[in-house]
Design a protein around this motif. Structure first.
Motif, PDB file in Angstrom:
ATOM      1  N   CYS A 157      -9.726  34.837 -11.894  1.00  0.00           N
ATOM      2  CA  CYS A 157      -8.863  34.520 -13.027  1.00  0.00           C
ATOM      3  C   CYS A 157      -9.695  34.540 -14.300  1.00  0.00           C
ATOM      4  CB  CYS A 157      -8.259  33.123 -12.907  1.00  0.00           C
ATOM      5  SG  CYS A 157      -7.191  32.861 -11.496  1.00  0.00           S
ATOM      6  N   VAL A 158      -9.079  35.027 -15.385  1.00  0.00           N
ATOM      7  CA  VAL A 158      -9.761  35.003 -16.674  1.00  0.00           C
ATOM      8  C   VAL A 158      -8.774  34.569 -17.747  1.00  0.00           C
ATOM      9  CG1 VAL A 158      -9.352  37.493 -16.965  1.00  0.00           C
ATOM     10  CG2 VAL A 158     -11.144  36.372 -18.307  1.00  0.00           C
ATOM     11  N   GLY A 159      -9.240  33.728 -18.665  1.00  0.00           N
ATOM     12  CA  GLY A 159      -8.454  33.321 -19.825  1.00  0.00           C
ATOM     13  C   GLY A 159      -9.271  33.588 -21.078  1.00  0.00           C
ATOM     14  N   MET A 160      -8.628  34.169 -22.098  1.00  0.00           N
ATOM     15  CA  MET A 160      -9.351  34.516 -23.317  1.00  0.00           C
ATOM     16  C   MET A 160      -8.610  33.963 -24.527  1.00  0.00           C
ATOM     17  SD  MET A 160      -9.815  38.352 -22.017  1.00  0.00           S
ATOM     18  CE  MET A 160     -11.290  39.009 -21.240  1.00  0.00           C
ATOM     19  N   SER A 184     -11.166  24.800  -9.422  1.00  0.00           N
ATOM     20  CA  SER A 184     -11.435  24.826 -10.855  1.00  0.00           C
ATOM     21  C   SER A 184     -10.230  25.448 -11.548  1.00  0.00           C
ATOM     22  CB  SER A 184     -12.713  25.607 -11.172  1.00  0.00           C
ATOM     23  OG  SER A 184     -12.662  26.897 -10.607  1.00  0.00           O
ATOM     24  N   PHE A 185     -10.093  25.153 -12.833  1.00  0.00           N
ATOM     25  CA  PHE A 185      -8.881  25.522 -13.556  1.00  0.00           C
ATOM     26  C   PHE A 185      -9.215  26.038 -14.953  1.00  0.00           C
ATOM     27  CE2 PHE A 185      -7.936  22.292 -10.491  1.00  0.00           C
ATOM     28  CZ  PHE A 185      -6.745  22.699  -9.910  1.00  0.00           C
ATOM     29  N   ILE A 186      -8.377  26.940 -15.429  1.00  0.00           N
ATOM     30  CA  ILE A 186      -8.398  27.315 -16.845  1.00  0.00           C
ATOM     31  C   ILE A 186      -7.063  26.874 -17.430  1.00  0.00           C
ATOM     32  CG2 ILE A 186      -8.361  29.249 -18.474  1.00  0.00           C
ATOM     33  CD1 ILE A 186     -10.161  30.791 -16.512  1.00  0.00           C
ATOM     34  N   LEU A 187      -7.119  26.154 -18.551  1.00  0.00           N
ATOM     35  CA  LEU A 187      -5.891  25.715 -19.220  1.00  0.00           C
ATOM     36  C   LEU A 187      -5.934  26.201 -20.663  1.00  0.00           C
ATOM     37  CD1 LEU A 187      -3.284  23.841 -19.177  1.00  0.00           C
ATOM     38  CD2 LEU A 187      -4.762  22.110 -20.249  1.00  0.00           C
ATOM     39  N   GLY A 188      -4.892  26.918 -21.072  1.00  0.00           N
ATOM     40  CA  GLY A 188      -4.822  27.361 -22.456  1.00  0.00           C
ATOM     41  C   GLY A 188      -3.413  27.227 -22.963  1.00  0.00           C
ATOM     42  N   GLY A 189      -3.266  27.186 -24.280  1.00  0.00           N
ATOM     43  CA  GLY A 189      -1.915  27.116 -24.812  1.00  0.00           C
ATOM     44  C   GLY A 189      -1.902  26.676 -26.252  1.00  0.00           C
ATOM     45  N   GLN A 190      -0.692  26.478 -26.735  1.00  0.00           N
ATOM     46  CA  GLN A 190      -0.511  26.023 -28.119  1.00  0.00           C
ATOM     47  C   GLN A 190       0.588  24.975 -28.147  1.00  0.00           C
ATOM     48  OE1 GLN A 190       0.696  29.033 -31.002  1.00  0.00           O
ATOM     49  NE2 GLN A 190      -0.061  27.803 -32.717  1.00  0.00           N
ATOM     50  N   PHE A 241     -14.247  18.646 -18.366  1.00  0.00           N
ATOM     51  CA  PHE A 241     -13.833  19.965 -18.866  1.00  0.00           C
ATOM     52  C   PHE A 241     -14.581  20.362 -20.122  1.00  0.00           C
ATOM     53  CE2 PHE A 241     -10.875  16.697 -20.282  1.00  0.00           C
ATOM     54  CZ  PHE A 241     -10.862  16.868 -21.656  1.00  0.00           C
ATOM     55  N   VAL A 242     -14.585  21.646 -20.410  1.00  0.00           N
ATOM     56  CA  VAL A 242     -15.211  22.182 -21.619  1.00  0.00           C
ATOM     57  C   VAL A 242     -14.201  23.070 -22.330  1.00  0.00           C
ATOM     58  CG1 VAL A 242     -17.601  22.106 -20.820  1.00  0.00           C
ATOM     59  CG2 VAL A 242     -16.183  24.092 -20.273  1.00  0.00           C
ATOM     60  N   GLU A 243     -14.412  23.238 -23.627  1.00  0.00           N
ATOM     61  CA  GLU A 243     -13.523  24.090 -24.429  1.00  0.00           C
ATOM     62  C   GLU A 243     -14.253  25.364 -24.812  1.00  0.00           C
ATOM     63  OE1 GLU A 243     -11.831  22.138 -27.846  1.00  0.00           O
ATOM     64  OE2 GLU A 243     -10.588  23.880 -28.357  1.00  0.00           O
ATOM     65  N   SER A 244     -13.521  26.447 -24.937  1.00  0.00           N
ATOM     66  CA  SER A 244     -14.143  27.713 -25.347  1.00  0.00           C
ATOM     67  C   SER A 244     -14.532  27.633 -26.822  1.00  0.00           C
ATOM     68  CB  SER A 244     -13.190  28.883 -25.124  1.00  0.00           C
ATOM     69  OG  SER A 244     -12.143  28.838 -26.076  1.00  0.00           O
ATOM     70  N   SER A 296     -18.311  32.279 -27.383  1.00  0.00           N
ATOM     71  CA  SER A 296     -17.967  32.677 -26.022  1.00  0.00           C
ATOM     72  C   SER A 296     -16.489  32.352 -25.807  1.00  0.00           C
ATOM     73  CB  SER A 296     -18.854  31.924 -25.033  1.00  0.00           C
ATOM     74  OG  SER A 296     -18.554  32.322 -23.722  1.00  0.00           O
ATOM     75  N   PRO A 297     -15.596  33.273 -26.269  1.00  0.00           N
ATOM     76  CA  PRO A 297     -14.178  32.920 -26.375  1.00  0.00           C
ATOM     77  C   PRO A 297     -13.391  33.118 -25.086  1.00  0.00           C
ATOM     78  CG  PRO A 297     -14.556  35.075 -27.344  1.00  0.00           C
ATOM     79  CD  PRO A 297     -15.889  34.609 -26.794  1.00  0.00           C
ATOM     80  N   TYR A 298     -14.055  32.998 -23.915  1.00  0.00           N
ATOM     81  CA  TYR A 298     -13.314  33.211 -22.676  1.00  0.00           C
ATOM     82  C   TYR A 298     -13.870  32.347 -21.560  1.00  0.00           C
ATOM     83  CZ  TYR A 298     -17.294  35.876 -20.956  1.00  0.00           C
ATOM     84  OH  TYR A 298     -18.543  36.240 -20.524  1.00  0.00           O
ATOM     85  N   PHE A 299     -13.060  32.142 -20.526  1.00  0.00           N
ATOM     86  CA  PHE A 299     -13.502  31.498 -19.295  1.00  0.00           C
ATOM     87  C   PHE A 299     -13.073  32.338 -18.114  1.00  0.00           C
ATOM     88  CE2 PHE A 299     -13.176  27.409 -21.798  1.00  0.00           C
ATOM     89  CZ  PHE A 299     -14.538  27.148 -21.788  1.00  0.00           C
ATOM     90  N   GLN A 300     -13.914  32.348 -17.075  1.00  0.00           N
ATOM     91  CA  GLN A 300     -13.561  32.975 -15.807  1.00  0.00           C
ATOM     92  C   GLN A 300     -13.688  31.920 -14.717  1.00  0.00           C
ATOM     93  OE1 GLN A 300     -17.047  35.633 -16.287  1.00  0.00           O
ATOM     94  NE2 GLN A 300     -15.636  37.290 -15.788  1.00  0.00           N
ATOM     95  N   ILE A 301     -12.830  32.005 -13.687  1.00  0.00           N
ATOM     96  CA  ILE A 301     -13.019  31.183 -12.493  1.00  0.00           C
ATOM     97  C   ILE A 301     -12.896  32.079 -11.267  1.00  0.00           C
ATOM     98  CG2 ILE A 301     -12.359  28.926 -13.423  1.00  0.00           C
ATOM     99  CD1 ILE A 301      -9.544  29.369 -12.480  1.00  0.00           C
ATOM    100  N   GLY A 302     -13.492  31.644 -10.153  1.00  0.00           N
ATOM    101  CA  GLY A 302     -13.472  32.453  -8.931  1.00  0.00           C
ATOM    102  C   GLY A 302     -14.569  33.504  -8.966  1.00  0.00           C
ATOM    103  N   GLU A 303     -14.254  34.688  -8.490  1.00  0.00           N
ATOM    104  CA  GLU A 303     -15.239  35.773  -8.383  1.00  0.00           C
ATOM    105  C   GLU A 303     -15.495  36.381  -9.751  1.00  0.00           C
ATOM    106  OE1 GLU A 303     -17.232  36.832  -6.296  1.00  0.00           O
ATOM    107  OE2 GLU A 303     -16.606  35.901  -4.424  1.00  0.00           O
ATOM    108  N   SER A 304     -16.291  35.687 -10.573  1.00  0.00           N
ATOM    109  CA  SER A 304     -16.362  36.031 -11.988  1.00  0.00           C
ATOM    110  C   SER A 304     -17.411  37.078 -12.335  1.00  0.00           C
ATOM    111  CB  SER A 304     -16.648  34.773 -12.792  1.00  0.00           C
ATOM    112  OG  SER A 304     -17.884  34.220 -12.390  1.00  0.00           O
ATOM    113  N   LYS A 305     -18.406  37.290 -11.460  1.00  0.00           N
ATOM    114  CA  LYS A 305     -19.574  38.050 -11.914  1.00  0.00           C
ATOM    115  C   LYS A 305     -19.332  39.547 -12.056  1.00  0.00           C
ATOM    116  CE  LYS A 305     -22.863  34.621 -10.276  1.00  0.00           C
ATOM    117  NZ  LYS A 305     -24.114  34.360  -9.545  1.00  0.00           N
ATOM    118  N   TYR A 306     -18.578  40.141 -11.108  1.00  0.00           N
ATOM    119  CA  TYR A 306     -18.349  41.596 -11.173  1.00  0.00           C
ATOM    120  C   TYR A 306     -17.731  42.002 -12.513  1.00  0.00           C
ATOM    121  CZ  TYR A 306     -18.713  40.880  -6.136  1.00  0.00           C
ATOM    122  OH  TYR A 306     -19.125  40.507  -4.892  1.00  0.00           O
ATOM    123  N   GLY A 307     -16.797  41.184 -12.990  1.00  0.00           N
ATOM    124  CA  GLY A 307     -16.034  41.571 -14.173  1.00  0.00           C
ATOM    125  C   GLY A 307     -16.560  40.992 -15.464  1.00  0.00           C
ATOM    126  N   LYS A 308     -17.753  40.378 -15.437  1.00  0.00           N
ATOM    127  CA  LYS A 308     -18.269  39.738 -16.657  1.00  0.00           C
ATOM    128  C   LYS A 308     -18.907  40.724 -17.645  1.00  0.00           C
ATOM    129  CE  LYS A 308     -20.859  35.559 -18.013  1.00  0.00           C
ATOM    130  NZ  LYS A 308     -21.787  36.041 -19.022  1.00  0.00           N
TER     131      LYS A 308
END
Lengths: 296, 296
Positions: free
Chosen positions: A15-18, A123-129, A146-149, A153-165
């Motif tokens: 999962c990725v959130g930007m 682990s979780f990514i939470l974004g919104g307005q 938790f940490v904020e972007s 570094s305006p994105y977070f990845q969770i899970g299998e993050s390395k291939y797509g980084k």
């Protein structure tokens, strides 16, 4: 401690959130597995929306029973007097609510899981307005903290993050337009799908346009998605093309290369056993001329 | 079990070994660290060479004290009557010799490490050619067991392998020429360096040309390597260029997209709390026409 008697349904996931100036992009896969002979699908995206007032998107990775328990708690809070994702005053409070739910599930489940040697892994990514506040993006850990972007570094990845980084690191900045951010997320996912079996179609893509305060763009992408198929095909083809266009290395006698500051470091790291003669055969090294390196 | 009182020097490392029809390519970084405030350099490549008779190359990842202990054992065997890498009859026997050395270090060190909660963490890539036999490539695990590469998957990675895997999966086959294999290894390393601080310059690159039975091509690549700098610069530029050339997604009203087999899967995964009105706002979805997907 008892051995692991049965496989756990794991959300290996990517999962990725930007979070960029124009809004937010969320992308998640749906592969779950409990060993390679038990592969299934589950959605890892949950949307909390009050049109005109707030949109919150939650992405989850880790043990599926745990992440679903957290989502259940968020959708049906045990104590209705406490704030929920639908009335949190701001995104930081919303992240605290998710963290508290993770801690409640930990209190309930962690010991029982430990008896079966299953990690408390989520682990979780939470974004919104919310209202007129700026869109924000958070990552929530298994410990509930938790940490904020940030703009750096305006994105977070969770899970299998390395291939797509690598592709994200190369193209995403806060000023990247939303459509390019979406494209980058899909290319990042495509590289992950290509190299890791624990991530699989269909994908959930949600693009949140800043200040819309409702879900305006959402797509579930399967093998029949022309756009994702085009990305999959074209990105691979173009990668191979630019790979072919980059000059190959050219080799030259070591003696022809000017000595460098750390001369010792450039010798072949030969190991000699006992009294075997130390081999001294000279090896070629990479050419260091501009011509050799850039034209061929 | 005592807590970890002092940091261990870890070879976080990225190493890759590739075995193709024309020979073997080995690439390793030199970054070691024991926490981010203790970053140093150590070579992770060792060459066992008898010119005209054999060349064996060993790459190591994991705890530096362990991998060096294994290399020490291989260079100065405790029992001189046993076979060494310099007289092993074939590459499989050579892999067994490395595995036996790993097990001897395990016997000596594992308990003491466990008392400090330090994992017995090491892995190795061994490749080479002996006499008229074919070049072969092996990966040896911390348990001393090992696997050999195949034509379907002609490479091994150890250490931080995920960042640099997608490009290898896309371009390497057994018929890829050695120069292209070297280029691919360096691009794979460049993606890893870009995204992970635990991997660092200089790099050791050894290209073994089949049947040469000596080290003919070796380079230690630092910031002053024009070829690696060219790859670093050009690959990033060209990636951003093809990223820009791939069409952005185009969005359309959901009603305009033909219904698909798994209709349910394509709806926004909205969560509703209690008796809040269920929002039904229609969202746009990705356009599915060829025109929308491939021209823009």
């Amino acid at each position: 401690m008892a051995p692991l008697h049965f496989p756990e349904q794991k959300v290996m996931t990517y999962c990725v959130g930007m979070c960029v100036d124009d809004g937010l992009v969320f992308l998640s896969d749906t592969r779950t597995n409990a060993g390679v002979d038990h592969v299934s699908a589950a959605r890892k995206m949950a949307v909390f929306e009050q049109p005109g007032e707030r949109v919150l998107v939650l992405l989850a990775a880790g043990n599926l029973a745990l992440t679903q328990a957290v989502t259940h708690l968020l959708a049906a809070p045990a104590d209705p007097s406490k704030p929920t994702l639908y009335n949190a005053a701001n995104m930081a409070e919303a992240a605290r609510i998710v963290g508290d739910a993770v801690r409640e599930v930990h209190k309930r489940d962690a010991l029982s899981l430990a008896e079966f040697s299953v990690d408390f892994n989520c682990s979780f990514i939470l974004g919104g307005q919310i209202g007129t506040q700026a869109p924000r993006l958070f990552m929530i850990y298994a410990a509930g903290n938790f940490v904020e972007s940030t703009r750096v570094s305006p994105y977070f990845q969770i899970g299998e993050s390395k291939y797509g980084k690598p592709i994200i690191d190369r193209v995403i900045t806060p000023t990247t337009p939303l459509d390019e951010v979406s494209k980058c997320a899909l290319i990042s996912m495509d590289s992950t799908l290509r190299s890791n079996l624990s991530v699989g179609l269909p994908l959930d893509l949600l693009v949140y346009e800043k200040d819309s305060l409702r879900v305006t763009r959402f797509a579930s992408l399967d093998n029949d998605s022309e756009y994702f198929q085009m990305i999959h095909r074209t990105w691979g083809e173009r990668l191979r093309q630019i790979f072919g266009e980059i000059p190959n290395p050219s080799w030259t006698d070591s003696a022809d290369v000017p000595r460098r500051p750390r001369e010792q470091a450039s010798t072949v790291p030969r190991l000699v056993i006992g009294d075997l003669p130390c081999p001294e055969a000279p090896a070629q090294t990479l050419a260091q001329t501009d011509r050799g390196a850039t034209q061929q």
